[in-house]
Write a protein that holds these residues in place. Structure first.
Motif, mmCIF file in Angstrom:
data_model
loop_
_atom_site.group_PDB
_atom_site.id
_atom_site.type_symbol
_atom_site.label_atom_id
_atom_site.label_comp_id
_atom_site.label_asym_id
_atom_site.label_seq_id
_atom_site.Cartn_x
_atom_site.Cartn_y
_atom_site.Cartn_z
ATOM 1 N N ILE A 95 0.841 -1.201 0.000
ATOM 2 C CA ILE A 95 0.000 0.000 0.000
ATOM 3 C C ILE A 95 0.874 1.248 0.000
ATOM 4 O O ILE A 95 1.862 1.320 0.733
ATOM 5 C CB ILE A 95 -0.907 0.039 1.256
ATOM 6 N N TYR A 96 0.509 2.224 -0.819
ATOM 7 C CA TYR A 96 1.102 3.562 -0.741
ATOM 8 C C TYR A 96 0.052 4.493 -0.127
ATOM 9 O O TYR A 96 -1.037 4.654 -0.684
ATOM 10 C CB TYR A 96 1.467 4.066 -2.149
ATOM 11 N N ARG A 97 0.390 5.089 0.984
ATOM 12 C CA ARG A 97 -0.555 5.990 1.646
ATOM 13 C C ARG A 97 -0.497 7.390 1.034
ATOM 14 O O ARG A 97 0.559 7.848 0.597
ATOM 15 C CB ARG A 97 -0.236 6.092 3.144
ATOM 16 N N THR A 98 -1.643 8.056 1.009
ATOM 17 C CA THR A 98 -1.710 9.480 0.670
ATOM 18 C C THR A 98 -2.661 10.129 1.674
ATOM 19 O O THR A 98 -3.458 9.428 2.313
ATOM 20 C CB THR A 98 -2.253 9.741 -0.760
ATOM 21 N N PRO A 99 -2.623 11.449 1.829
ATOM 22 C CA PRO A 99 -3.575 12.119 2.724
ATOM 23 C C PRO A 99 -5.024 12.001 2.245
ATOM 24 O O PRO A 99 -5.945 12.300 3.017
ATOM 25 C CB PRO A 99 -3.109 13.583 2.696
ATOM 26 N N ASP A 102 -5.650 5.485 0.571
ATOM 27 C CA ASP A 102 -4.556 4.569 0.274
ATOM 28 C C ASP A 102 -4.659 4.031 -1.155
ATOM 29 O O ASP A 102 -5.762 3.773 -1.658
ATOM 30 C CB ASP A 102 -4.565 3.384 1.249
ATOM 31 N N LEU A 103 -3.499 3.832 -1.788
ATOM 32 C CA LEU A 103 -3.428 3.273 -3.132
ATOM 33 C C LEU A 103 -2.816 1.875 -3.065
ATOM 34 O O LEU A 103 -1.793 1.662 -2.406
ATOM 35 C CB LEU A 103 -2.591 4.174 -4.041
ATOM 36 N N ARG A 104 -3.451 0.924 -3.746
ATOM 37 C CA ARG A 104 -2.998 -0.470 -3.720
ATOM 38 C C ARG A 104 -2.055 -0.769 -4.878
ATOM 39 O O ARG A 104 -2.351 -0.434 -6.033
ATOM 40 C CB ARG A 104 -4.201 -1.428 -3.810
ATOM 41 N N PHE A 151 -9.086 0.493 -9.122
ATOM 42 C CA PHE A 151 -7.812 0.588 -9.848
ATOM 43 C C PHE A 151 -6.646 0.262 -8.920
ATOM 44 O O PHE A 151 -6.771 0.281 -7.691
ATOM 45 C CB PHE A 151 -7.631 1.993 -10.445
ATOM 46 N N THR A 152 -5.522 -0.064 -9.537
ATOM 47 C CA THR A 152 -4.290 -0.340 -8.802
ATOM 48 C C THR A 152 -3.159 0.465 -9.416
ATOM 49 O O THR A 152 -3.279 0.990 -10.530
ATOM 50 C CB THR A 152 -3.926 -1.842 -8.858
ATOM 51 N N ILE A 153 -2.049 0.553 -8.691
ATOM 52 C CA ILE A 153 -0.870 1.256 -9.203
ATOM 53 C C ILE A 153 0.299 0.284 -9.342
ATOM 54 O O ILE A 153 0.347 -0.755 -8.675
ATOM 55 C CB ILE A 153 -0.470 2.455 -8.311
#
Length: 261
Positions: A95-99, A102-104, A151-153
């Motif tokens: 997971i990449y967190r953002t304010p 979260d992006l998977r 969506f995913t990254i």
């Protein structure tokens, strides 16, 4: 055996951009509202990775072209600023967190890439120190908010690749660009000028120094728009422009040729 989900924190939030979700959302909405959607749906975009004070409004022009109704996987190619890397590297987290939210990371695509033997793994320290990918995460989250669970990254840290390796990685990624639901985001600022960057090219015929820099960058952008990796490489050899994302751009130009983007 642990099934613990590993996360990369938004390490540059609070310095390079605000750590406040509501404030960040309002800023991104403001910048996006001021630009036009002229190339939608984009298959690939190039956008900067400086602090949002400097580049937030510029990046909006790129992210306005993203169509969340189509896009399902977002490949984010960013240059390595802190560690020497001769290949490309994948994250070690899930997971990449953002304010914003979260992006998977797409572990299926990661598995396919890892099996090629062409990638290294970056440590969590390297991942969180690097800003070139992180600065695209809030804009990615904002552009995709209407489909945020769909969506995913695929973050990829790009090293100082030789021309032949840019070709190899371009060929590898080309099959993913062939799928219209995949978007490529290339992270790059352009000319870094001055003593700090050991670069002071100045074409006096352009007038003031900033005009010379602008002319130099626009020359490079024009070549990129032609999707010609050889001409872009020759441009870099001739002018030595300090485009920090030159290797991710080189990969993009090589994969675009295969797909006739």
């Amino acid at each position: 055996m642990s099934n613990r989900v590993l996360c990369r924190e938004a390490s540059h939030a609070g310095s390079w951009y605000t750590a406040s979700g509501p404030q960040l959302n309002a800023q991104l909405e403001g910048w996006l509202s001021q630009v036009q959607s002229t190339k939608r749906p984009a298959r690939a975009i190039i956008a900067p990775h400086a602090g949002y004070t400097y580049c937030g409004s510029c990046a909006a022009h790129a992210y306005k072209q993203v169509d969340p109704n189509i896009t399902r996987k977002i490949f984010i190619l960013g240059p390595s600023h802190h560690v020497p890397l001769s290949r490309c590297a994948l994250s070690s987290v899930d997971i990449y967190r953002t304010p914003l939210y979260d992006l998977r990371i797409d572990q299926k695509i990661y598995g396919e890439l890892w099996k090629t033997g062409m990638f290294e793994r970056m440590s969590l320290q390297t991942d969180e120190d690097e800003h070139s990918i992180e600065m695209h995460l809030p804009y990615t989250a904002k552009a995709m908010e209407s489909h945020k669970d769909e969506f995913t990254i695929v973050p990829v840290l790009v090293g100082a690749l030789s021309e032949s390796k840019e070709q190899e990685f371009g060929k590898l990624f080309s099959k993913y660009l062939a799928d219209p639901s995949n978007l490529f985001v290339v992270s790059s600022d352009f000319c870094h000028w001055g003593q700090r960057f050991r670069y002071s090219y100045y074409d006096e015929s352009q007038g003031e120094i900033y005009r010379s820099i602008e002319h130099l960058d626009k020359m490079g952008m024009s070549i990129i728009e032609q999707l010609d990796p050889v001409s872009f490489s020759n441009y870099l050899k001739k002018y030595h422009n300090t485009i920090c994302g030159r290797h991710p751009i080189g990969v993009l130009l090589n994969l675009a040729i295969v797909n006739a983007l």
